[in-house]
Design an enzyme around this catalytic site. Structure first.
Site, PDB file in Angstrom:
ATOM      1  N   ARG A 222       0.797  -1.229   0.000  1.00  0.00           N
ATOM      2  CA  ARG A 222       0.000   0.000   0.000  1.00  0.00           C
ATOM      3  C   ARG A 222       0.826   1.273   0.000  1.00  0.00           C
ATOM      4  O   ARG A 222       0.547   2.213  -0.743  1.00  0.00           O
ATOM      5  CB  ARG A 222      -0.927   0.050   1.222  1.00  0.00           C
ATOM      6  CG  ARG A 222      -2.227  -0.691   1.024  1.00  0.00           C
ATOM      7  CD  ARG A 222      -2.692  -1.234   2.347  1.00  0.00           C
ATOM      8  NE  ARG A 222      -1.754  -2.268   2.763  1.00  0.00           N
ATOM      9  CZ  ARG A 222      -1.890  -3.547   2.443  1.00  0.00           C
ATOM     10  NH1 ARG A 222      -2.936  -3.956   1.794  1.00  0.00           N
ATOM     11  NH2 ARG A 222      -0.979  -4.449   2.783  1.00  0.00           N
ATOM     12  N   THR A 223       1.813   1.335   0.887  1.00  0.00           N
ATOM     13  CA  THR A 223       2.504   2.616   1.031  1.00  0.00           C
ATOM     14  C   THR A 223       3.209   2.977  -0.276  1.00  0.00           C
ATOM     15  O   THR A 223       3.056   4.081  -0.799  1.00  0.00           O
ATOM     16  CB  THR A 223       3.489   2.575   2.215  1.00  0.00           C
ATOM     17  OG1 THR A 223       2.756   2.181   3.364  1.00  0.00           O
ATOM     18  CG2 THR A 223       4.111   3.941   2.456  1.00  0.00           C
TER      19      THR A 223
ATOM     20  N   LYS B  50      25.658  -3.424  -1.964  1.00  0.00           N
ATOM     21  CA  LYS B  50      27.121  -3.362  -2.106  1.00  0.00           C
ATOM     22  C   LYS B  50      27.760  -2.620  -0.940  1.00  0.00           C
ATOM     23  O   LYS B  50      28.952  -2.391  -0.925  1.00  0.00           O
ATOM     24  CB  LYS B  50      27.490  -2.630  -3.396  1.00  0.00           C
ATOM     25  CG  LYS B  50      26.946  -3.240  -4.668  1.00  0.00           C
ATOM     26  CD  LYS B  50      27.401  -2.357  -5.841  1.00  0.00           C
ATOM     27  CE  LYS B  50      26.814  -2.823  -7.154  1.00  0.00           C
ATOM     28  NZ  LYS B  50      27.111  -1.837  -8.223  1.00  0.00           N
TER      29      LYS B  50
ATOM     30  N   ARG C  87      11.374   3.986   2.844  1.00  0.00           N
ATOM     31  CA  ARG C  87      11.088   3.027   3.932  1.00  0.00           C
ATOM     32  C   ARG C  87      12.357   2.258   4.226  1.00  0.00           C
ATOM     33  O   ARG C  87      13.051   1.830   3.292  1.00  0.00           O
ATOM     34  CB  ARG C  87       9.982   2.071   3.514  1.00  0.00           C
ATOM     35  CG  ARG C  87       9.831   0.901   4.481  1.00  0.00           C
ATOM     36  CD  ARG C  87       8.588   0.104   4.227  1.00  0.00           C
ATOM     37  NE  ARG C  87       7.397   0.850   4.621  1.00  0.00           N
ATOM     38  CZ  ARG C  87       6.174   0.342   4.637  1.00  0.00           C
ATOM     39  NH1 ARG C  87       5.976  -0.917   4.275  1.00  0.00           N
ATOM     40  NH2 ARG C  87       5.141   1.066   5.002  1.00  0.00           N
TER      41      ARG C  87
ATOM     42  N   HIS D 213       5.593   6.177  11.321  1.00  0.00           N
ATOM     43  CA  HIS D 213       5.016   6.023   9.973  1.00  0.00           C
ATOM     44  C   HIS D 213       4.043   7.184   9.743  1.00  0.00           C
ATOM     45  O   HIS D 213       2.822   7.005   9.745  1.00  0.00           O
ATOM     46  CB  HIS D 213       4.311   4.662   9.891  1.00  0.00           C
ATOM     47  CG  HIS D 213       3.966   4.202   8.506  1.00  0.00           C
ATOM     48  ND1 HIS D 213       3.974   5.046   7.401  1.00  0.00           N
ATOM     49  CD2 HIS D 213       3.602   2.975   8.050  1.00  0.00           C
ATOM     50  CE1 HIS D 213       3.613   4.338   6.344  1.00  0.00           C
ATOM     51  NE2 HIS D 213       3.392   3.087   6.702  1.00  0.00           N
TER      52      HIS D 213
HETATM   53  C1  NCD Z   1       2.089  -0.902   8.171  1.00  0.00           C
HETATM   54  C2  NCD Z   1       3.587  -0.676   8.225  1.00  0.00           C
HETATM   55  O1  NCD Z   1       4.290  -0.881   7.244  1.00  0.00           O
HETATM   56  O2  NCD Z   1       4.017  -0.275   9.304  1.00  0.00           O
HETATM   57  N1  NCD Z   1       1.619  -1.071   6.864  1.00  0.00           N
HETATM   58  C3  NCD Z   1       1.351   0.023   6.085  1.00  0.00           C
HETATM   59  O3  NCD Z   1       2.204   0.805   5.794  1.00  0.00           O
HETATM   60  N2  NCD Z   1       0.089   0.212   5.699  1.00  0.00           N
HETATM   61  C4  NCD Z   1       1.582  -1.895   9.128  1.00  0.00           C
HETATM   62  C5  NCD Z   1       2.178  -3.268   9.126  1.00  0.00           C
HETATM   63  O4  NCD Z   1       3.086  -3.589   8.359  1.00  0.00           O
HETATM   64  O5  NCD Z   1       1.704  -4.080   9.925  1.00  0.00           O
END
Ligand code: NCD
Length: 305
Positions: free
Chosen positions: A52-53, A81, A102, A130
């Site tokens: 999703r993100t 590397k 991320r 997040h």
């Molecule tokens: C979450 C995350 O990555 O922290 N997912 C997300 O970004 N929607 C929650 C999770 O991974 O459980």
């Protein structure tokens, strides 16, 4: 001055209100926004899995008329590397206008933001924060409930490693008369810094419990979370704790009729699929709203009018 988003508290409550208003306007008038980022590029640097993100960031940039480049696993980047996060950020600054990153290490997006000459958005750093999921959650709550002040919000599951929980608690601590109910196994309680620096410091009304069933009747929002397997030090602990809470239709018997059930997803076992058709299930709406609020955020950080 370039501005990044590493922690949700870097945005003032007024700025969050503005982002929510912009997202609502995009939902109502998408065509107005289709050229806003023409010629701009978003780099998605994902050193950890995501559906999703990453895809909502990419869809957001495409819907603004912009373009996207990036990688979706550390193994396909020069990190494999041995390149540092700073060097990667400096490099990507030569190719893109904004970064969404991320990373499994807490603080890595912050380090990247110090080295980059373009805005960096934290798309999740380890078990820490997040902020864009929090913007998604706030948009969802405000659309579902019409307000955020005065709500009783229950967080259930892995409150220790769940970064979405930490960021959303931080954001909620600035609204009026919000009550927070923290439901988790003892081993997965929220970290001490969230308790002391956020909840206690801001005099938030909160309780900690292990009992979901007893807490349910008073909740306006139930925020379910996945037990974060990848953050555990041993598999045995994960296996013991993973199914601590499973929300089923029968458990919802005593819940409010206008309860809003949220989950950042991915779901593993913690919400039975039978609940998906319940009008109180909001988690797939949350997925959709995530794209619109990220469109609003990208425009803000790129200073698009
Ligand atoms: C979450 C995350 O990555 O922290 N997912 C997300 O970004 N929607 C929650 C999770 O991974 O459980």
């Amino acid at each position: 001055m370039k501005r990044s988003l590493i922690d949700i508290l870097e945005l003032s409550p007024a700025e969050i209100d503005e982002l929510i208003a912009t997202a609502n306007d995009i939902i109502d008038h998408p065509a107005k926004y289709s050229e806003k980022c023409r010629g701009k590029k978003l780099a998605t640097l994902f050193f950890e899995p995501s559906t999703r993100t990453r895809l909502s960031f990419e869809a957001a940039m495409y819907e603004l008329g912009g373009n996207v480049l990036g990688f979706s696993e550390a193994q396909s980047s020069s990190a494999a590397k041995g390149e540092s996060v700073s060097d990667t950020a400096k490099t990507v600054s030569c190719y893109a206008d904004i970064i969404a990153m991320r990373h499994p290490k807490e603080g890595a997006p912050y380090v990247a933001s110090m080295a980059a000459s373009i805005p960096v958005i934290n798309a999740g750093d380890g078990g820490h924060n997040h902020p864009t999921q929090t913007l998604t959650d706030l948009l969802t709550i405000s659309r579902e409930k019409g307000h955020i002040d005065g709500l009783t919000v229950g967080f259930c599951g892995d409150l220790k490693f769940g970064r979405t929980v930490h960021s959303l608690i931080g954001a909620l601590s600035r609204y009026k008369n919000v009550k927070i109910v923290l439901i988790s196994p003892t081993e997965l309680k929220v970290p001490e810094y969230v308790l002391q620096e956020v909840l206690e410091k801001n005099n938030i009304d909160f309780v900690q419990t292990t009992d979901l069933q007893a807490a349910l009747p008073e909740l306006d929002i139930l925020y379910m979370t996945r037990v974060q397997r990848e953050r555990f030090f041993n598999e045995e602990d994960y296996l013991r704790l993973k199914d601590s809470y499973i929300l089923t239709p029968s458990k919802l018997r005593d819940a409010k009729s206008d309860l809003c059930i949220m989950h950042p997803l991915p779901r593993v076992n913690e919400i039975s699929v039978e609940i998906d058709d319940d009008p109180r299930a909001c988690y797939f709406k949350q997925v959709l709203y995530g794209k619109y609020i990220r469109m609003a955020l990208i425009m803000k950080l790129l200073e698009v009018e």
